[in-house]
Design a protein around this motif. Structure first.
Motif, PDB file in Angstrom:
ATOM      1  N   ARG A   1       0.724  -1.314  -0.073  1.00 22.56           N
ATOM      2  CA  ARG A   1      -0.017   0.117   0.238  1.00 22.56           C
ATOM      3  C   ARG A   1       0.721   1.235  -0.111  1.00 22.56           C
ATOM      4  O   ARG A   1       0.695   2.180  -0.709  1.00 22.56           O
TER       5      ARG A   1
ATOM      6  N   GLU B   1      -6.791   2.963   7.692  1.00 22.78           N
ATOM      7  CA  GLU B   1      -7.198   1.766   7.004  1.00 22.78           C
ATOM      8  C   GLU B   1      -7.688   0.699   7.765  1.00 22.78           C
ATOM      9  O   GLU B   1      -7.327   0.914   9.054  1.00 22.78           O
TER      10      GLU B   1
ATOM     11  N   TYR C   1      -5.027  -2.045  -3.619  1.00 22.26           N
ATOM     12  CA  TYR C   1      -4.052  -0.956  -2.801  1.00 22.26           C
ATOM     13  C   TYR C   1      -4.477   0.410  -3.227  1.00 22.26           C
ATOM     14  O   TYR C   1      -4.827   0.624  -4.473  1.00 22.26           O
TER      15      TYR C   1
END
Lengths: 559, 308
Positions: free
Chosen positions: A85, A282, A549
């Motif tokens: 990511r 996240e 991602y």
């Protein structure tokens, strides 16, 4: 003395309250995900990605809270999704995969495949340079891919991804031919996966082992610094103008910089966006997604994780699960829909097949094709001669009907809770489930074959992922085919699937396999996991690539 | 005296060496393969797994790994991380200042709250202040740090917005973590000081002082407290251990830098050289502090000096 006993009571009461409270408190542990090749990471942008903003604002700094620390920012050596990511913003690939599983140009402008499918010739962009000034050319591509095969690199999950790559031939500065050992229809798509991103040969030689802390690629953002356990900072690459079709802004990004903050504790991470210390977070747990969704200050972005969905694999070498009817009893006896709804509160979808909906060749007809039916499950077991004993557990020849359920610890994604619910559900149809948690799945499940049922998932982008799961495996080898399916027909479909160049025919082959898996109750698909990001409303243009991602090219921050 | 100090130093050395060997063996015996966290068993082939195991040296028998590790350790080499080949010692040294800052701030919190409440509760035995002190003591000891930390976060960072939720830059980021960790130490200290104060108060010399007509205040603060503090000094050595252990949780909860974070991540990833390195480093610190405490003890309390 009376006073003393009074205070003791007060203290006792307080403690009781605290105990109850702490029991309700969150169990935020350190959940670790793995990358592309590992578990849980890929996704399809089909889910609720953001619409591009009408007018992007230039400048601004994005703070993005990560749930764990990356291991390395070297695409070839890292094996954690969280690292992808971050480094995906620093690196580019030869090709990109779009929402419809079409492979699009990126650093390569066009390509041809030889008739035997054994070599791919790529024309490369000529206007690209690495962030350290090194020119991007065929040499850099060859260097990157050969680096993966070199054992001294200690490349991990990029090794299986690049298979069956053998060698590269530099035709001219901007043309390269990649040679394969065997033909593979999955190869081109795999080149779009972040672990196969192109690295700067000069930087790799300069930093050696430390390249993972000093990454240099051709991506839209340049690495600035990494303060361990605190943050990773990247800044705008102003030379960038080679964005792929998967983003709107092909030029340099709007953002000045991105700071990835590493905040492992769930409650702290969510608290950081609520107290406006970060703009996006996240890995938000289901209960927080539900509450934040209704808050106008935030937006919830979710993306399905592609690959093999979390499924229960049934070991066909263990009696009575070697018999179809016994496995079907599990298929009907386990109420997957209820499990997914109860544990994930609608944030995850129920899985129906051995591959996720975002994968090429997914068979939609499997959806809702099996619904829970305890009566039917009981009847199937009756037919096999398993009759309920005094305690309700079925017996046959004096043997109790038990199911050895192996799950991994620590409890990731509430998977241990799934085991507990199934234990209760199957008790109703007379099966005693013995749950065993282990930290060492490799030995227990893969080496010793010591389980009746085991839950697993795998991140991937190509239906060829089915091959290792269901193709006949050589006896005694460490294999993914832990269900021990061995059917010449399935083998043939899978073998042809690898090389079939006609898309319609290839899809048909994989549909056959998916049907077989369902009809023979080989696995019980449970859920398709989702990667979730909660962002402040001011953050616009955040998208996800096919692997799930984040893509920061189009992101801008509006006041 | 000098002989005793040298003797203590020697045993300290043995403790560090012994604990490291023990930890090494325990880590070795634990189920799970470090290669598991590097290569996914559902994806990699058995050859890949075997070759990586060989590269990392984890396929060697225990005694070979042990000899190899301690051989390097003697040369100041803590080995490299299995995960990303980074050398362990520089990593620990770069993160240690943050842990030290946390431990120091927490120690201040622990000592201020602990001594203050401990003395007050002994003086005002069975009065409301005593009840409060004992509740604080009980809570400090029994509340898990991850829970009290999150509670403080909710109130002071998220609802009131006074303090940051995370980070390790500036004094503001130190406030909540050091209170969380300091409360544990304070809990121990309150109980300890209260008890030893009560003991001292019943001793004959206090009765003598009273009969000499000294004021109660002077008796308590000048004579009783000084004697009651002696066992508390030993506590400080033990508190260091408490702080190092607490740092693992606190640093994770408040997303701070520090060696606690390193070890927490390393345990999850089965990165054994890193786990081993942090434990070895912590053992040295713990043992050194206790050594200093032991030696200083004899300076604080003349009776100890005479005895040795």
């Amino acid at each position: 003395m009376r006073q003393l006993s009074k205070s003791t009571k007060t203290v006792g009461l307080l403690m009781a309250v605290l105990l109850v409270l702490s029991a309700c408190a969150d169990n935020g542990g350190n959940k670790k995900e793995k990358t592309a090749a590992g578990n849980e990471a890929s996704a399809s942008p089909s889910a609720s990605t953001q619409a591009p903003s009408a007018t992007a604002v230039q400048g601004g700094d994005l703070t993005f809270a990560l749930a764990s620390s990356p291991d390395s920012l070297d695409p070839q050596r890292s094996n954690l999704a969280v690292a992808s990511r971050v480094y995906s913003s620093i690196f580019d690939n030869l090709v990109a995969r779009d929402t419809d599983n079409k492979i699009k140009p990126w650093l390569a402008t066009e390509w041809t495949v030889s008739d035997d499918g054994l070599s791919y010739t790529f024309k490369l962009r000529q206007d690209v340079k690495f962030q350290d000034g090194t020119p991007f050319n065929a040499e850099a591509v060859k260097y990157t891919y050969d680096r993966i095969l070199d054992p001294t690199t200690k490349a991990t999950n990029s090794v299986p991804l690049i298979a069956p790559y053998q060698s590269s031939e530099i035709i001219d500065e901007y043309t390269i031919k990649l040679n394969l050992e065997t033909a593979s229809q999955a190869f081109l798509g795999n080149l779009s996966e972040s672990p196969l991103a192109i690295v700067s040969p000069t930087a790799v030689k300069k930093y050696g082992e430390q390249f993972g802390k000093n990454p240099v690629g051709t991506g839209p953002f340049k690495f600035v610094n990494w303060e361990e356990n605190a943050e990773i900072k990247v800044e705008r690459n102003s030379d960038y103008r080679w964005g792929p079709d998967t983003v709107d802004n092909k030029e340099a990004p709007y953002l000045d910089s991105i700071v990835f903050k590493i905040i492992p504790e769930e409650a702290t991470r969510i608290g950081s966006i609520q107290s406006k210390q970060v703009l996006a977070v996240e890995s938000v747990p289901p209960q927080n997604i539900v509450s934040l969704q209704s808050d106008p200050a935030y937006q919830v972005l979710q993306v399905n994780t592609n690959g093999h969905p979390y499924s229960l694999l049934i070991n066909q070498k263990k009696a009575p699960w070697n018999e179809l009817k016994a496995r079907q009893a599990l298929q009907y006896g386990i109420d997957v829909g209820t499990i997914v709804k109860t544990l994930y509160l609608g944030t995850y979808e129920q899985a129906w097949s051995a591959i996720t909906p975002g994968i090429f060749g997914y068979d939609t007809s499997l959806e809702n094709s099996i619904l829970p039916d305890q009566e039917k499950a009981g009847k199937l077991l009756d037919e096999l001669g398993w009759v309920p004993g005094k305690d309700g557990i079925r017996e046959k020849d004096g043997k109790k009907l038990t199911l050895h359920y192996v799950d991994s610890s620590p409890n990731r994604d509430k998977r241990n809770d799934i085991a507990v619910i199934i234990q209760q559900q199957l008790k109703k149809i007379g099966i005693q489930v013995n749950v065993e948690l282990t930290q060492d799945v490799l030995t227990k499940v893969f080496k010793n074959d010591d389980f009746d049922i085991f839950g697993n998932s795998q991140v991937n982008s190509d239906p060829n992922l089915l091959y290792p799961f269901f193709h006949t495996a050589p006896e005694g080898a460490l294999t993914n085919n832990i269900v021990h399916v061995s059917d010449p027909q399935v083998d043939q479909w899978l073998e042809q699937g690898v090389v079939e160049r006609d898309e319609a025919k290839r899809a048909e082959l994989y549909k056959n396999v998916q049907q077989y898996v369902k009809n023979n109750a080989v696995i019980i698909p449970v859920y398709v996991s989702r990667y979730s990001v909660v962002a402040a409303k001011s953050v616009q243009g955040l998208k996800f690539d096919h692997s799930g991602y984040p893509l920061f090219n189009d992101v801008s921050i509006h006041k | 005296m000098v002989g005793a100090v040298i003797g203590r130093m020697f045993t300290s050395l043995l403790v560090v060496a012994g604990s490291s060997v023990l930890v090494f063996v325990i880590l070795y015996l634990l189920p799970g393969d470090p290669v598991n966290s590097l290569l996914d068993p559902t994806f990699a082939t058995s050859e890949q797994i075997a070759s990586l195991r060989h590269q990392l040296g984890v396929d060697q028998p225990l005694h070979v790994q042990l000899a190899d590790y301690f051989g390097k350790l003697l040369h100041g080499d803590f080995g490299n991380s299995l995960l990303n080949s980074e050398p362990v010692l520089p990593r620990i040294l770069s993160q240690f200042p943050a842990t030290l800052a946390l431990a120091a701030a927490s120690a201040v919190v622990a000592v201020v709250i602990g001594v203050l409440l401990g003395v007050l509760s002994a003086i005002h035995r069975n009065k409301p202040i005593d009840v409060i002190a004992r509740i604080v003591g009980l809570l400090g000891i029994s509340m898990p740090a991850f829970w009290s930390g999150i509670l403080l976060l909710l109130v002071f960072s998220i609802h009131l917005g006074w303090l940051p939720t995370m980070g390790s830059n500036g004094w503001k980021t130190l406030v909540l973590p050091s209170i969380t960790l300091g409360l544990i130490g304070a809990g121990f200290l309150v109980r300890m000081i209260r008890n030893s104060m009560l003991e001292v108060v019943n001793e004959h010399f206090i009765v003598t002082l009273r009969s000499k007509g000294l004021s109660e205040r002077s008796i308590m603060y000048r004579h009783a407290l000084r004697n009651a503090l002696i066992p508390a000094v030993t506590m400080i050595g033990m508190l260091v251990g408490e702080m190092l252990a607490g740092a693992v949780v606190i640093e994770t909860v408040f997303a701070r830098q520090g060696i606690g974070r390193i070890i927490a991540d390393a345990i999850m990833a089965k990165d054994l050289p890193v786990v081993q390195g942090v434990i070895f480093f912590s053992a040295i610190i713990y043992v050194s502090v206790n050594l200093i405490v032991d030696i200083s003890y004899s300076f604080i309390d003349p009776r100890v000096r005479r005895a040795t």
